[in-house]
Design a protein around this motif. Structure first.
Motif, PDB file in Angstrom:
ATOM      1  N   TYR B  35       0.842  -1.180   0.000  1.00  9.89           N
ATOM      2  CA  TYR B  35       0.000   0.000   0.000  1.00  9.89           C
ATOM      3  C   TYR B  35       0.887   1.242   0.000  1.00  9.89           C
ATOM      4  N   GLN B  37       0.492   5.248   1.485  1.00  6.24           N
ATOM      5  CA  GLN B  37      -0.331   6.088   2.349  1.00  6.24           C
ATOM      6  C   GLN B  37      -0.027   7.543   2.044  1.00  6.24           C
ATOM      7  N   GLY B  42      -5.828   8.012   2.770  1.00  6.79           N
ATOM      8  CA  GLY B  42      -5.756   6.723   3.442  1.00  6.79           C
ATOM      9  C   GLY B  42      -4.736   5.826   2.792  1.00  6.79           C
ATOM     10  N   LEU B  43      -4.977   4.530   2.847  1.00  7.58           N
ATOM     11  CA  LEU B  43      -4.080   3.559   2.234  1.00  7.58           C
ATOM     12  C   LEU B  43      -4.686   3.069   0.926  1.00  7.58           C
ATOM     13  N   LEU B  45      -4.145   0.399  -2.323  1.00  8.68           N
ATOM     14  CA  LEU B  45      -3.462  -0.842  -2.682  1.00  8.68           C
ATOM     15  C   LEU B  45      -2.725  -0.690  -4.010  1.00  8.68           C
ATOM     16  N   TYR B  48      -0.768  -6.869  -5.009  1.00  4.84           N
ATOM     17  CA  TYR B  48      -0.954  -7.903  -3.997  1.00  4.84           C
ATOM     18  C   TYR B  48      -0.529  -9.245  -4.556  1.00  4.84           C
ATOM     19  N   LYS B  57      -2.801  -6.697  -9.625  1.00  8.82           N
ATOM     20  CA  LYS B  57      -2.767  -5.241  -9.555  1.00  8.82           C
ATOM     21  C   LYS B  57      -3.835  -4.727  -8.607  1.00  8.82           C
ATOM     22  N   PHE B  90       3.584   0.828   2.840  1.00  8.99           N
ATOM     23  CA  PHE B  90       3.384  -0.222   3.824  1.00  8.99           C
ATOM     24  C   PHE B  90       3.228  -1.567   3.132  1.00  8.99           C
ATOM     25  N   SER B  99     -11.772 -12.724   3.002  1.00  4.41           N
ATOM     26  CA  SER B  99     -12.114 -11.363   3.400  1.00  4.41           C
ATOM     27  C   SER B  99     -12.158 -11.152   4.900  1.00  4.41           C
ATOM     28  N   GLN B 103      -5.310  -7.910   8.059  1.00  3.10           N
ATOM     29  CA  GLN B 103      -3.978  -7.760   7.507  1.00  3.10           C
ATOM     30  C   GLN B 103      -3.054  -7.218   8.598  1.00  3.10           C
TER      31      GLN B 103
END
Lengths: 113, 114
Positions: B35, B37, B42-43, B45, B48, B57, B90, B99, B103
């Motif tokens: 991520y 920030q 916020g964060l 993505l 992954y 992506k 991060f 889900s 994390q």
């Protein structure tokens, strides 16, 4: 589309006051999970709580409590009797089943002595 | 202590340079994430990985690449850094991509591109 709104950019309270951090989410999925994370001044992100979309029971953990209301798509976080150590940025996050996390922009909480 | 290790902690980099941010976890988590920030956002993505050997992506992948040669390591590469990539990065991991799995995050890398 998935979205998380934390309308309060910054909040300041005096120690021992109660404070509620708002989180409103948008999703069309019926199965999803909601999370709160804390980011203290040291910078790391700390997991606080997870709630699934089928469990609207409120949760209390010490001075922390969470109020989940599907009717208003909200997952608010209350700190009772705030302390200086509660000063941090708090993030709410949404994770619909089978998808990635979506984080809100965060709320910076300052607890003044 | 089990967890996620990110390196470097911070870096100042000239625009156009190549940079790799390192991330290692020792929790044997299958899923890993990167991520960025940024204030007010916020964060978000970047990329992954559901498991070793696979990557995907995220919301803001342009200008970044990742690889997942094994379970523990998930490096993020900026091929040619630009000032808009100035951010705090991060790395995170979770047991799986289910889900309901929280994390767990590393301490972050503060990157400044001049």
């Amino acid at each position: 589309a998935q979205k998380v709104t934390q309308a309060q950019t910054e909040i300041s309270v005096v120690e021992k006051e109660d404070v509620t951090l708002d989180c409103v989410y948008e999703t069309r999925d019926t199965t999803y999970y909601l999370f709160w994370y804390k980011q203290p001044p040291s910078g790391e992100l700390v997991f606080l709580i997870r709630r699934n979309s089928f469990d609207e029971q409120n949760e209390i953990s010490g001075r922390y409590s969470w109020n989940f209301q599907k009717s208003t798509s909200s997952f608010n976080f209350t700190i009772t009797a705030s302390q200086v150590v509660d000063s941090a940025v708090y993030f709410c996050a949404l994770c619909p089943r089978g998808q990635n996390f979506v984080f809100g922009p965060g709320t910076r909480l300052s607890v003044l002595p | 202590i089990a967890g996620i290790t990110q390196a470097p902690t911070s870096q100042i980099l000239a625009a156009g340079r190549r940079m790799t941010l390192r991330c290692t976890q020792d929790m044997r988590h299958n899923a890993m994430y990167w991520y960025r920030q940024d204030l007010g956002l916020g964060l978000r993505l970047i990329h992954y990985s559901n498991t070793a050997g696979t990557t995907g992506k995220g919301e803001v992948p342009d200008g970044y690449s990742v690889s997942r040669a094994n379970t523990d390591d998930f490096p993020l590469t900026l091929a040619s850094a630009v000032p808009s990539q100035t951010s705090v990065y991060f790395c995170a991991s979770s047991v799986s991509t289910d889900s309901n799995q929280p994390q767990h995050f590393g301490d972050g890398t503060r990157l400044s591109i001049l």
